[in-house]
Design a protein around this motif. Structure first.
Motif, PDB file in Angstrom:
ATOM      1  N   ASP A  86       1.080  -1.119  -0.090  1.00  0.00           N
ATOM      2  CA  ASP A  86      -0.050  -0.064  -0.021  1.00  0.00           C
ATOM      3  C   ASP A  86       0.776   1.253   0.024  1.00  0.00           C
ATOM      4  N   ARG A  87       1.134   1.803  -1.176  1.00  0.00           N
ATOM      5  CA  ARG A  87       1.719   3.001  -1.420  1.00  0.00           C
ATOM      6  C   ARG A  87       3.295   2.975  -0.516  1.00  0.00           C
ATOM      7  N   VAL A  88       3.951   1.887  -0.930  1.00  0.00           N
ATOM      8  CA  VAL A  88       5.146   1.688  -0.408  1.00  0.00           C
ATOM      9  C   VAL A  88       6.317   2.333  -1.116  1.00  0.00           C
ATOM     10  N   SER A  89       7.241   2.950  -0.355  1.00  0.00           N
ATOM     11  CA  SER A  89       8.476   3.673  -0.618  1.00  0.00           C
ATOM     12  C   SER A  89       9.690   3.018   0.219  1.00  0.00           C
ATOM     13  N   LYS A  90      10.790   3.009  -0.614  1.00  0.00           N
ATOM     14  CA  LYS A  90      11.917   2.459   0.093  1.00  0.00           C
ATOM     15  C   LYS A  90      12.939   3.139  -0.358  1.00  0.00           C
TER      16      LYS A  90
ATOM     17  N   LEU B 141       0.273  -2.844  -4.677  1.00  0.00           N
ATOM     18  CA  LEU B 141      -0.232  -4.000  -5.587  1.00  0.00           C
ATOM     19  C   LEU B 141      -0.686  -4.928  -4.791  1.00  0.00           C
ATOM     20  N   PHE B 142      -1.537  -5.958  -5.315  1.00  0.00           N
ATOM     21  CA  PHE B 142      -2.172  -7.086  -4.366  1.00  0.00           C
ATOM     22  C   PHE B 142      -2.132  -8.264  -5.272  1.00  0.00           C
TER      23      PHE B 142
ATOM     24  N   LEU C 101       4.221  -7.985 -13.379  1.00  0.00           N
ATOM     25  CA  LEU C 101       4.338  -6.686 -12.911  1.00  0.00           C
ATOM     26  C   LEU C 101       5.560  -6.171 -13.368  1.00  0.00           C
ATOM     27  N   THR C 102       5.428  -4.860 -13.837  1.00  0.00           N
ATOM     28  CA  THR C 102       6.768  -4.008 -14.519  1.00  0.00           C
ATOM     29  C   THR C 102       7.048  -3.031 -13.635  1.00  0.00           C
ATOM     30  N   LEU C 103       8.325  -2.856 -13.216  1.00  0.00           N
ATOM     31  CA  LEU C 103       8.861  -1.972 -12.458  1.00  0.00           C
ATOM     32  C   LEU C 103       9.711  -1.038 -13.288  1.00  0.00           C
ATOM     33  N   LYS C 104       9.675   0.145 -13.050  1.00  0.00           N
ATOM     34  CA  LYS C 104      10.515   1.140 -13.714  1.00  0.00           C
ATOM     35  C   LYS C 104      11.063   2.201 -12.688  1.00  0.00           C
ATOM     36  N   ASP C 105      12.424   2.319 -12.257  1.00  0.00           N
ATOM     37  CA  ASP C 105      12.880   3.031 -11.501  1.00  0.00           C
ATOM     38  C   ASP C 105      12.020   3.136 -10.278  1.00  0.00           C
ATOM     39  N   GLY C 106      11.498   2.002  -9.720  1.00  0.00           N
ATOM     40  CA  GLY C 106      11.062   1.911  -8.344  1.00  0.00           C
ATOM     41  C   GLY C 106       9.434   2.097  -8.371  1.00  0.00           C
ATOM     42  N   ALA C 107       8.949   2.447  -9.683  1.00  0.00           N
ATOM     43  CA  ALA C 107       7.469   2.664  -9.792  1.00  0.00           C
ATOM     44  C   ALA C 107       6.948   1.566 -10.584  1.00  0.00           C
ATOM     45  N   LEU C 108       5.784   1.099 -10.138  1.00  0.00           N
ATOM     46  CA  LEU C 108       5.080   0.033 -10.899  1.00  0.00           C
ATOM     47  C   LEU C 108       4.572   0.820 -12.297  1.00  0.00           C
TER      48      LEU C 108
END
Ligand SMILES: Nc1ncnc2c1ncn2[C@@H]1O[C@H](COP(=O)(O)OP(=O)(O)OP(=O)(O)O)[C@@H](O)[C@H]1O
Ligand SMILES: [Mg+2]
Lengths: 222, 322
Positions: free
Chosen positions: A5-9, A23-24, A208-215
């Motif tokens: 749920d709106r996760v940032s690292k 994501l779920f 799921l495709t990630l780009k620079d940490g964003a979905l």
């Protein structure tokens, strides 16, 4: 079940590995995770394993908010998850058999049960004849398969795999993917990070495709 | 697979106590085997650590042998006549003997002996080599005297009796023979304090030795610890082999210390016995009682486990992500 749920690292270095990611993933679902190198795939898996903690947002696994999982709870949480690491993470001071048996031993399986399960897992990855070898004496692909056997031996509720087919030839890769698919059919949540787009595009599963940490694609519940 | 079937087959949740206990024992057995195997494989460094611990622990052991022996010697030493009471010239022998009876009834007094002025004169003349008649013709200046032997050699006890005597009208003077006693007791006290200082130093040194050894061991097995934790082991599981290592170092170090202590006892036994015989004190011997030996061993084991626990916990915290 895995929910972000709106996760940032943000790592201590200041690098944002994940940005506002949601994501779920249903139980019994098999999902692929892809993206360029450095996109944050391993980071996402590490958050699920509590190897790292998110900077913001919530990670919920099997109904548990991981922020509240601490101390001994972390060990319990990890016992429910099988992981194939990008860099194998095998122990080179013991045999292949002992490597695969380690999680079973920790979870408290009975002795006879352990032998049966270890051999079954090694058989599935085609390494039954190597159980007495030291992992150091195995090829990269073989070591990777030992890691896969270790991850699946305890039949965890969740299976995470980071580049599990990175060192495997196409035929073996397809076999391993079939193995993962069988697991998801048996009720296991499977999440696989991979670069092998050719392979996964044939498999009809959510990507799921990630780009620079964003979905970029695939985050919703379809 | 159904939820229930999963739980049963995975064996983590909802397992019987007996099963969990059996598992716990299995983990201990594996940790012990692992520890012994490792110590055997690195036997040189194991041996060195054990020897260092043994030597460090043997210092207070040897010193405590000395202190115990000295204490025993103090108790053994003939207390002699600790206090001598001189009466006034005017006091008659009958009065003096009544006084001596009174003194004999005091709790602190073990025995009394009365020396009349005539006896004293005779003794003096013998000592001087003169005939008593010659001395007597000069007039007897000596008083009656009462020698007291006390039940305790503590300076406080002597002081208490002295104070009591000073108020007695018959008493002219009280001679205390406590200088040597005070000195001896100071030495004993010094020995005791020295012992405790050594004990403290040895305990600290052992903790540091064990702590550092375990710190290095955890550091060397960092990868193994991390992987083991990633596949679901808790801290208790990964710390267990290190606790056994600490236990083994403690026990082995304690045994080495005992070996050294008993060797010292044996080595010094001959000379001490000869010394004791020359002083006609047959009970005077080096003392290193069994309870002390057991205490030493227990202390070493506890030190090993505590040192290992503290060090391993700390090191685990360091390699963990928070
Ligand atoms: N421990 C760390 N400390 C600091 N930065 C990190 C750390 N781990 C990863 N990063 C950074 O975070 C970003 C995402 O890394 P991550 O390992 O998740 O990528 P990835 O998608 O798995 O890449 P690859 O396909 O190459 O394995 C990268 O830019 C990386 O440099
Ligand atoms: Mg990666």
């Amino acid at each position: 079940m895995i929910e972000f749920d709106r996760v940032s690292k943000r790592y201590d270095s200041g690098r944002d590995a994940l940005r506002e990611l949601s994501l779920f993933i249903e139980p019994e679902e098999l999902v692929f995770l892809t993206g360029h190198s450095g996109a944050g795939k391993s980071t996402l898996l590490k958050l699920i394993m509590i190897m790292e903690r998110q900077t913001r947002g919530r990670v919920i696994v099997n109904g548990n908010d991981l922020q509240a999982v601490k101390g001994g709870g972390i060990a319990k949480h990890r016992q429910d998850i099988g992981v194939v690491f990008q860099d194998h993470q095998l122990l080179y001071d013991r045999s292949v058999y002992d490597n695969v048996a380690l999680p079973l031993l920790i979870c408290g399986f009975e002795h006879r049960d352990i032998g049966r399960r270890v051999r079954a897992a090694l058989d599935k990855v085609g390494l039954l004849d190597k159980e007495k070898s030291n992992p150091e004496a195995l090829s990269g692909g073989e070591q990777q398969r030992v890691g896969i056997a270790r991850a699946v031996a305890s039949r965890p509720k969740i299976l995470l795999a980071d580049e599990p087919t990175g060192n495997l030839d196409p035929a073996l890769s397809a076999e391993i993917m079939a193995l993962f698919r069988a697991f998801s059919r048996a009720g296991v949540t499977v999440l696989i990070a991979t670069h092998d787009l050719a392979l996964i595009s044939r498999m009809q599963h959510r990507i799921l495709t990630l780009k620079d940490g964003a979905l970029v694609t695939g985050g919703g519940r379809d | 697979m159904t939820k229930a079937g999963q739980a049963a087959s995975r064996g983590t949740s909802k397992v019987s106590f007996a099963r969990r206990f059996a598992n716990w024992r299995l983990h201990h057995r594996l940790a012990r085997r692992d520890t012994l195997g490792r110590m055997g494989r690195h036997w040189v460094s194991t041996l060195l650590t054990v020897l260092v611990m043994g030597v460090v622990l043997s210092l207070p052991a040897a010193l405590s042998m000395g202190v115990l022996t000295l204490d025993a010697a103090l108790a053994e030493v003939d207390r002699g006549d600790s206090i001598t009471v001189m009466t006034h010239d005017s006091v008659s022998l009958a009065q003096a003997s009544k006084l001596s009876e009174e003194l004999a009834s005091l709790a602190l007094v073990e025995s009394v002996s009365l020396v009349s002025k005539e006896q004293a004169l005779t003794e003096l003349s013998q000592w001087l080599g003169l005939s008593p008649e010659v001395l007597a013709s000069l007039g007897n200046p000596l008083p009656h005297s009462i020698s007291l032997r006390l039940t305790s050699t503590q300076p406080e006890a002597l002081q208490a009796v002295t104070d009591q005597l000073a108020n007695n009208p018959f008493v002219a003077d009280v001679l205390l023979d406590m200088e040597w006693l005070t000195r001896l007791q100071s030495i004993a006290l010094f020995g005791e304090r020295l012992l405790w200082a050594f004990v403290a130093i040895a305990l600290l040194a052992c903790l540091l030795i064990i702590g550092n050894t375990i710190r290095l061991a955890v550091e060397n097995r960092r990868q193994e610890v991390l992987v083991t934790k990633l596949v679901g082991a808790n801290n208790a599981y990964v710390i267990r082999p290190f606790l056994y290592t600490g236990f083994a170092y403690g026990a082995a170090g304690g045994l080495v210390a005992l070996l050294i202590a008993y060797s010292v006892k044996y080595w010094l036994g001959g000379p001490i016995e000869a010394l004791a015989n020359s002083y006609q004190a047959p009970n005077f011997a080096l003392r290193f009682p069994i309870p002390l030996a057991l205490g030493l061993l227990l202390t070493a084991v506890v030190l090993g486990i505590v040192g290992a626990w503290v060090s391993a916990r700390r090191q685990l915290k360091l390699i963990e992500p928070r």
